[in-house]
Design an enzyme around this catalytic site. Structure first.
Site, short mmCIF file in Angstrom:
data_model
loop_
_atom_site.label_atom_id
_atom_site.label_comp_id
_atom_site.label_asym_id
_atom_site.label_seq_id
_atom_site.Cartn_x
_atom_site.Cartn_y
_atom_site.Cartn_z
N THR A 158 -13.72 -1.28 -5.27
CA THR A 158 -13.61 0.13 -5.84
C THR A 158 -13.58 -0.01 -7.25
O THR A 158 -13.09 -0.84 -7.98
CB THR A 158 -12.41 1.16 -5.27
OG1 THR A 158 -11.21 0.20 -5.58
CG2 THR A 158 -12.67 1.15 -3.90
N GLY A 197 -5.67 -4.66 -5.45
CA GLY A 197 -4.64 -5.24 -5.13
C GLY A 197 -4.53 -6.93 -5.55
O GLY A 197 -5.49 -7.50 -5.13
N GLU A 448 -9.42 1.99 3.73
CA GLU A 448 -10.15 1.50 5.15
C GLU A 448 -10.80 2.91 5.47
O GLU A 448 -10.94 3.32 6.76
CB GLU A 448 -9.22 1.09 5.92
CG GLU A 448 -8.34 -0.20 5.90
CD GLU A 448 -9.63 -1.36 6.23
OE1 GLU A 448 -10.46 -1.18 6.84
OE2 GLU A 448 -8.97 -2.48 5.59
#
Lengths: 696, 695
Positions: A158, A197, A448
């Site tokens: 992203t 992350g 997700e």
């Protein structure tokens, strides 16, 4: 610091007093004595012996490890928590070796510890991506080193300006034939990788999604594996800008990061080449063979989300039910509660409004756990089928998993927060254990697949299936519930629910037919709007969301009843079966009640039947009352996992709150250091003003 | 450590533009579409005085380092609360320097938007003293408290008791020999708990304790006592005081606990405006009229209702502006054009997003009008009570309970819906909505737990119903309950007359439906309790439904009525038109959410349900072009929003990167944990590999 003349470094301690009787533990003992079933038997049926044994083995290990201590987290700032998380990750590797933990053990450890850590995404995303996308040479170079933790990675997809729409990513990877390299570049500020992350401070490698450009032609997003930090001193490599995206609502112990490339060159081998390939030198692009294979992984990760949601919500329900049994509020003058012949205030679990809120959540937990289990079974079944070249299950399974992920995480987040609120004032204390749980669960609603976007995938499939059922092209299959309920509906589209008393509602057949009818009806209405009235997809998004929800509700209700039906008498004895059956009815009626309007609009039920549904729900709640505490005990969640003053197994919640409070940093001195600088001058300013005024 | 020090420079983003069109360009296009004048609408809602004050105060706060908000999202609780004490001190100085009156001070507090340790002193301690001191006590307690010489808190709830005041355990025993009271905590569960400003700040406390005289219990009474030394701030002997620890939000207040070990206080400590204890004899003198205190509760609840409107205004401002700026997917059927280029569609153009967000705007307007109306009724009632007329009080008090419960719930849900609609970035603290949600949550619990106080409303509704049935009710223009109950009783089998979807735009039709549904629910519960012997506890779920139905009626009516009078109050036609549409959306969306209630009382048919759903979609379409202008009219300055996503100029992405540059973890290139944890883990892995290869 303060005043002088006394020792300020004296921690505040509570006096040695008992709570007003009866104690919390007395209440819970009384509750447990009322159970009509065997708690362990239900735990075994739901979780299996293997899982329960592993938990029993692991909990004491974690409890004795300082790096796994959990109470500090409530007092720490983000910066401190993240520092602690690194320590824990290091220790985790050592413990895993010492105790020979396998993957399932490690998964359980992570669940119990219940806090993401900077290395989480290395395990959850980086390694699986490499496992699926590396060719042989890359396996050795990247994958095998990653599983040995020699390189630590993240998954950079992203961007600042792009989340769900992968096709819209801005980062480019341009092939340079002269040097046989790729040049990664971020053309705009919005191209910055964002939310990644483990990236900000931890990873030295990244799997990067970038638009592949060869000889000026754009081939869309492709995965690359690139080094981003020095293996010597961890500094970012030149051409790479990397950092942390700042504090979040939850998930604060992971370093979600940003990443920008300034004409950053990586070698040809960086392009993950299991599927698509680029010929060195010529730059010829070789298309991937079959993209469908990756759907299987998505199904698994969604099945895990459903299962995980069951555990998270079990936690909410455990805390809310146990604390409700202990927390007393008001003397109920109509039916005063007695304890050894004395009137005591009534525990809030005896108020019907409280029961209405939390018992339906207990039922929901069981529903989610059974559906999670079923999805995992279907995933394995499908994998086997696909190996034999049979793709028949995949479409339904994938579409259903999208809708379920969306519905389940929506239900869980609402119910989890309601459990916290059902704990009254003390629910707002972090010591309830539910504040962090809510904040950390939230991302599941977005990642997700965003919950609202996902429902479009499900709806698209449902519409397609409807069209093929109508045209007689659909092939029935025992695992395809969509075709089953659509076919049933089409046989009699004007059917009505054959129920005239509340008791008649307690029939799996009747309830399931109602859910199937409602789902099918919604699909036909949507078909009518799109196929016959020419409505655009965008203009019917609200109905699309409803259709996906109806379908998924049918699936969950179905799975719950089926799990009980399929259980043999040895797996599930009569008392346990009976209480779970009641749970299943409550869940189904509760879901109906929440969406009553849709059942009414479809004309399948009348307003009189709607009243019966409301009444029967309250009936069931009254039946469940004596088993409430035992039903959450059966979730078998250890106190270590709950980390909650309110939800402890022994019920001594007030004593526990007091223990937590004594550890509060502000309570370690008698007078706060701000006194001299800010509080004292404040008071003196008042005194001075008074003097000035009195002079006038 | 030394090896990484040379990299101790902060991370900065390259100087690149965002991919066009910029957020600012997109939001300007939105503003150009507005069908009405934003400033006129703002003036109508807030009045010129408020807006002028806000304009004056914002620049002052922005230029004050202590009022800087940029650190807030990075700080731990410890740092935050220290900053809060600092800010409170400076606030006092500023108020004096700029001659802020109480309105100015309220606005400054609202803009700063973070509660502080002294907050409870002003909103609970001082008002309690105002209400409960006799003349002597006013001099002794109230006046110094107003000058901040003493800083107080309000100690009512206990570890084991919240809403049920009668169940409090702390005792205050009168000692005739010394003319003192002895305050005592008999159990651990008697500890005062959750008391704001008590943990580390207050030197005085209002204490609620059970009064015991000569062994007779008189229930909870109010005391005011010193709790810390005015010399060195240490707790007085006999007291244990501390902070109750971290909370989900509200972490800048030191909510505290306090336990009493036979703590003696003088006779003057018992606040004696109402009940009194005669010195020496210990004779107890009863309070005259307890009804008076209800007025104060109405005021607090009316303020909460007003706040709920502003809370929704703020969150919808962030969500709507960001939805206009944030683009996602190319819409194949109706592609969005920018010049000649096709761009991804702004998410505000997706109907699902509209369905989620536009009703929040409508709720914000509805609750703002409701808050205003409640305050108006409060003052009306005060005047009436001065004339000895208690006719308005019961209805007003009952409605205020249910409204507090319903509207604070609506606000909490709305804030969170707005945050989630911002997608992934909504989860960042930089959205400004995460902190806000956490801090707002206690509103549902304080001043009467939402899950309890609706019962006050329900109790009143049942009583009124019985009065109406018995013909003993006295109609009053301010008592809407009687109006809709009477209408229902005339024809309990009435049906909604709407035959087309557009008929649901008629306020009369909508209002009658809400009134009928409330009345039918009340009648049903009354029947069950009065004639079928259903217990109160057994009926709680239905009692909650009737309170909710009643309050929804009140809000819908208030909104429509406010617009009826609006043109007299200088609202232009264009502004009125858009508000009328917003009001219709508000009412129909509310109906849609509770449709089964309307069907179960047989007032609406399934066909009409479908019409309502269609009409909601229609209204969303009409409001869409005005969406950004409607939130602009809330006139919430960027300083208050403190949000990267909700900025007035629309440059959300640039703002996100600027805020990220301030993250403490980004102030060095390599994190300290590298040497301690990350490097050893890799060395460990490499060593293992060598060991393996030796085998």
């Amino acid at each position: 610091m303060a005043g002088g003349g006394f020792d300020n470094n004296v921690p505040t301690k509570f006096p040695k007093l008992s709570v007003k009787w009866p104690k919390g533990s007395d209440h819970l003992k009384a509750e447990r004595a009322k159970a009509t079933f065997n708690v362990d038997a239900v735990s075994k049926f739901v979780f299996g012996d293997d899982y329960l044994n592993r938990v029993k083995k692991i909990v004491p290990i974690l409890e004795s490890e300082p790096a796994f201590e959990k109470t500090q987290r409530y007092y720490q700032s983000r910066y401190q928590r993240i520092a602690h998380a690194y320590e824990k990750d290091k220790r985790m590797v050592e413990l895993a070796e010492e105790f020979k933990w396998d993957d399932e053990d490690k998964r359980i450890v992570n669940v119990l510890y219940d806090q993401v850590s900077p290395y989480s995404l290395h395990y959850l995303m980086f390694i699986p991506t490499l496992r699926n996308q590396c060719n042989e040479e890359q396996r050795e170079l990247f994958y095998e080193r990653a599983i040995r933790n020699e390189i630590i990675g993240c998954y950079a997809q992203t961007e600042l300006g792009h989340g769900s729409n992968v096709q819209g990513l801005e980062t480019t990877a341009t092939y340079i034939p002269e040097t046989n390299e790729f040049e990664l570049h971020s053309p705009h500020l919005t191209s910055s990788k964002w939310w990644i992350g483990s990236l900000a401070k931890t990873a030295n490698h990244a799997a990067v999604m970038a638009r592949l450009i060869i000889h000026g032609k754009d081939y869309g997003p492709h995965p690359f594996c690139v080094q981003i930090r020095s293996m010597e001193d961890h500094r970012p490599l030149s051409g790479v800008t990397v950092g942390d995206i700042g504090p979040k609502f939850g998930y604060v112990t992971i370093d979600n990061g940003f990443l920008m490339f300034d004409h950053y060159r990586v070698p040809h081998i960086s392009f993950l080449a299991k599927f698509a390939q680029i010929k060195p030198g010529s730059g010829e692009y070789v298309k991937p063979a079959n993209a469908r294979l990756s759907y299987g992984t998505m199904v698994l990760s969604r099945a895990n989300i459903v299962n995980g949601s069951g555990t998270t919500l079990a936690r909410g329900a455990t805390v809310a039910v146990r604390y409700s049994a202990v927390r007393r509020q008001f003397v109920d003058s109509n039916e005063p509660r007695k304890w050894n012949n004395q009137v005591i205030e009534t525990p809030v679990i005896d108020y019907t409004m409280q029961q209405y809120r939390i018992f339906s959540t207990v039922a929901t937990v069981y529903a989610l756990l059974f559906t999670g289990r079923k999805m995992i079974q279907l995933y394995h079944l499908n994998q086997k089928e696909m190996e034999n070249g049979n793709l028949g299950l995949l479409a339904d399974l994938h579409a259903t998993s999208s809708g379920l992920k969306s519905l389940v995480s929506t239900i869980t987040i609402e119910a989890l927060e309601d459990c916290r609120r059902a704990c009254g004032g003390h629910g707002f204390s972090l010591f309830s254990g539910l504040g962090y749980a809510y904040q950390d669960y939230l991302p599941l609603v977005t990642f997700e697949g965003d919950n609202y976007l996902l429902t479009q995938q499900t709806a698209r499939y449902l519409l397609k299936t409807y069209r093929s059922v109508v045209s007689g092209k659909a092939e029935p299959n025992e695992h395809n519930l969509t075709i089953t309920y659509l076919t049933e509906y089409l046989k009699s589209p004007t059917a009505a629910m054959p129920v005239s008393t509340g008791a008649e509602l307690l029939n799996p057949e009747i309830l399931l037919t109602a859910f199937g009818y409602r789902a099918a009806y919604g699909i036909t209405q949507l078909i009518e709007q799109i196929d016959n009235q020419g409505r655009s997809w965008n203009s019917v998004l609200v109905d699309i969301n409803r259709v996906s929800r109806s379908h998924s509700a049918y699936v969950i209700v179905h799975n719950f009843f089926a799990a009980l039906q399929q259980a043999s008498k040895t797996e599930l004895a009569v008392p346990e079966r009976k209480v779970l059956q009641t749970m299943a009815y409550l869940f189904a009626l509760h879901m109906m009640e929440k969406d009553m309007t849709e059942f009414l609009i479809s004309d399948y039920i009348t307003s009189t039947q709607a009243k019966l549904i409301r009444e029967q729900t309250l009936e069931l709640i009254a039946q469940i009352r004596p088993n409430a505490v035992s039903l959450v005990d059966a979730f078998a969640l250890p106190d270590y996992y709950l980390a909650s003053a309110l939800g402890r197994y022994d019920g001594d919640v007030y004593e526990s709150l007091v223990d937590f409070v004594e550890k509060e940093p502000l309570n370690q001195t008698i007078v706060i250091d701000s006194y001299e600088k800010y509080i004292k001058p404040f008071v003196y300013a008042g005194l001075k003003r008074q003097k000035n005024e009195s002079k006038l | 450590m030394t090896t990484v020090s040379k990299y101790n420079r902060p991370t900065r983003f390259p100087d690149l533009p965002v991919r066009g069109p910029t957020g600012n360009e997109l939001i300007q296009v939105e503003r150009a579409k507005a069908s009405f004048d934003v400033n006129s609408l703002s003036k109508f809602i807030y009045g010129e005085e408020y807006l002028a004050k806000q304009d004056k105060i914002v620049p002052i706060l922005e230029s004050e380092p202590v009022f800087d908000k940029s650190r807030r999202y990075f700080q731990g609780r410890d740092e935050k609360i220290r900053d809060a004490w600092k800010k409170d001190k400076r606030f006092l100085e500023l108020a004096q320097k700029h001659n802020w009156d109480s309105k100015d001070q309220n606005i400054a507090h609202a803009l700063y938007d973070q509660t502080s340790p002294y907050h409870l002193h002003y909103i609970m301690f001082v008002p309690t003293l105002e209400g409960q001191c006799n003349e002597e006590q006013r001099k002794l307690f109230l006046e110094p408290s107003k000058r901040d010489e003493i800083i107080g808190c309000y100690a009512q709830t206990e570890l084991g008791h919240g809403s049920n005041i009668r169940g409090l355990e702390t005792t205050a025993t009168y000692i005739p020999e010394t003319n003192e009271f002895e305050i005592h905590s008999p159990y651990l569960s008697s500890a005062k708990w959750w008391i704001g400003a008590l943990g580390r700040t207050a030197n005085y406390a209002i204490i609620m304790a059970r009064l015991i005289i000569h062994g007779v219990e008189y229930g909870p009474h109010t005391f005011c006592a010193q709790i810390r030394s005015l010399e060195d701030h240490t707790p007085l002997p006999g007291l244990i005081i501390g902070d109750i620890g971290p909370k989900m939000g509200y972490n800048t207040v030191d909510n505290g606990f306090m336990m009493f070990d036979h703590f003696r206080i003088p006779h003057i400590s018992m606040l004696a405006k109402y009940a009194q204890v005669k010195p020496g004899s210990g004779e107890y003198v009863k309070p005259v009229n307890s009804k008076l205190s209800y007025g104060g509760m109405v005021h607090v609840r009316a303020s909460i209702v007003s706040e709920t409107g502003r809370a929704l205004a703020r969150s919808s401002t962030v969500a709507v502006r960001y939805a206009a700026v944030r683009r996602q997917f190319y819409d194949v059927t109706t592609p969005r054009k920018w010049g000649d280029e096709t761009i991804e569609t702004s998410v505000i153009d997706y109907t699902m997003v509209q369905y989620r967000l536009l009703p929040v705007i409508a709720n914000a307007y509805a609750l703002m009008f409701t808050g205003k109306e409640m305050l108006r009724l409060y003052h009306l009632n005060i005047e009436a009570m001065k004339q000895g007329n208690f006719g308005i009080l019961a209805d007003l008090h009952a409605t205020s309970s249910g409204l507090k419960s319903l509207t604070s719930f609506m606000a909490v849900e709305g804030i969170e819906e707005c945050r989630r609609s911002c997608g992934g970035h909504g989860y960042s603290m930089f959205s400004g909505l995460g902190h806000f949600y956490n801090d707002y949550l206690p509103t549902m619990t304080v001043e009467g737990d939402n899950n309890m106080i609706y019962q006050q409303t329900s109790r009143y509704l049942l009583k009124t119903y019985r009065d109406v049935v018995a013909g003993t009710a006295q109609p009053s223009e301010h008592n809407l309950t009687l109006t809709y109950l009477a209408q229902y009783m005339q024809n309990p089998k009435a049906k909604c007359p709407a035959a087309t979807a557009t008929e649901f735009l008629n306020p009369e039709v909508i209002l009658t439906a809400f009134g009928f549904r409330a009345a039918a629910g009340i009648a049903k519960v009354a029947e069950q309790i009065d004639n079928q012997g259903r217990s109160w506890n057994d009926a709680l779920v239905d009692l909650h439904r009737i309170s909710r139905a009643h309050c929804q009626y009140f809000i819908v009516r208030t909104f429509f009525v406010a617009l009826q009078h609006a043109t007299d109050e200088g609202l232009g036609m264009a502004e009125r038109k858009v508000l009328q549409t917003v009001a219709s959306l508000f009412a129909l969306h509310l109906m849609e959410k509770d449709l089964s209630d309307f069907v179960l009382c047989n007032y609406l048919s399934p066909e009409q349900l479908d019409m309502i759903k269609q009409q909601v979609q229609e209204l969303l379409k009409i409001i869409r072009p005005d969406a950004v202008a409607l939130v602009d009219a809330f006139a919430i300055p960027d300083y208050m929003l403190n949000s990267a996503l909700g900025r007035y100029d629309g440059n959300a992405y640039v703002a996100l990167t600027k805020m990220a540059e301030q993250e403490p973890l980004n102030q060095t290139q390599v994190v300290d944990a590298y040497e301690a944890c990350i490097k050893p883990m890799r060395e460990y892995a490499l060593k293992n590999r060598k060991d393996l290869s030796k085998l």
